[in-house]
Design a protein around this motif. Structure first.
Motif, short mmCIF file in Angstrom:
data_model
loop_
_atom_site.label_atom_id
_atom_site.label_comp_id
_atom_site.label_asym_id
_atom_site.label_seq_id
_atom_site.Cartn_x
_atom_site.Cartn_y
_atom_site.Cartn_z
N ALA A 1 20.09 14.51 31.81
CA ALA A 1 21.72 14.38 32.32
C ALA A 1 22.50 15.48 31.53
O ALA A 1 23.08 15.97 31.96
CB ALA A 1 21.98 12.97 32.26
N LEU B 1 24.99 16.18 34.05
CA LEU B 1 25.15 15.19 35.10
C LEU B 1 25.76 13.92 34.25
O LEU B 1 25.35 13.71 32.99
CB LEU B 1 24.27 14.97 35.87
N LEU C 1 23.07 8.85 37.70
CA LEU C 1 21.40 9.43 37.57
C LEU C 1 20.54 8.42 37.33
O LEU C 1 19.80 8.30 38.00
CB LEU C 1 21.46 10.60 36.45
#
Length: 178
Positions: A136, A141, A146
């Motif tokens: 991530a 992200l 996620l």
């Protein structure tokens, strides 16, 4: 059935769960079945035993086992919760681990055909989460969405596998596969 001197002999003092397990082994189900046929079969085999599962547990001899299992589930949740807090920079911590372990254990005990499995986090789950945090970060992200989508996709795959009885493929796994 009891094993003595390498041979199996029929025992007259079988528990009901032993009888159901022996009857289940007599039939070899197909690898994939129609929707919910395997789950329905499992519940039908287990249904006569649910009442005795509860009434057998309502005695004082089970109190020590209940206390042991409580702490056997609570201790790893606390320990791994602190490790998760360090790995995820506080996104998942001890409180989240304790509450999710309790919630998952309760749901699993109500919906599974084997309610005595200890539910909780393990080292490989921690390693996976640590890798997911790094992924991530590298991809820019947010971690929690996620992680949620990873859980949703995993749940969908497991749901499809369970309603089609894909778990029957386990008999083809070997030590090499492990």
């Amino acid at each position: 059935y009891s094993q003595r001197n390498g041979s199996f002999k029929k025992s007259s003092s079988l528990f009901m769960s032993d009888t159901a397990a022996i009857e289940a082994d007599d039939k070899d189900p197909p690898l994939f079945e129609g929707p919910l046929k395997g789950i329905t079969r499992d519940y039908k085999m287990r249904l006569p035993l649910y009442k005795s599962d509860i009434t057998d547990g309502l005695n004082t001899q089970c109190l020590a086992a209940i206390c042991f299992l409580f702490f056997a589930c609570l201790s790893p949740a606390i320990g791994f919760g602190s490790l998760f807090g360090a790995v995820t920079n506080g996104a998942i911590g001890t409180m989240e681990m304790v509450s999710s372990t309790a919630m998952c254990g309760f749901i699993y005990a109500l919906t599974s055909a084997q309610p005595l499995t200890i539910i909780g986090s393990t080292g490989p789950v921690l390693a996976f989460v640590a890798t997911l945090v790094q992924l991530a970060d590298k991809m820019g992200l947010p971690f929690l969405p996620l992680y949620a989508w990873t859980g949703i996709w995993t749940s969908a795959i497991l749901f499809l596998s369970s309603i089609t009885s894909a778990s029957n493929l386990v008999k083809y796994l070997t030590r090499f596969t492990d």
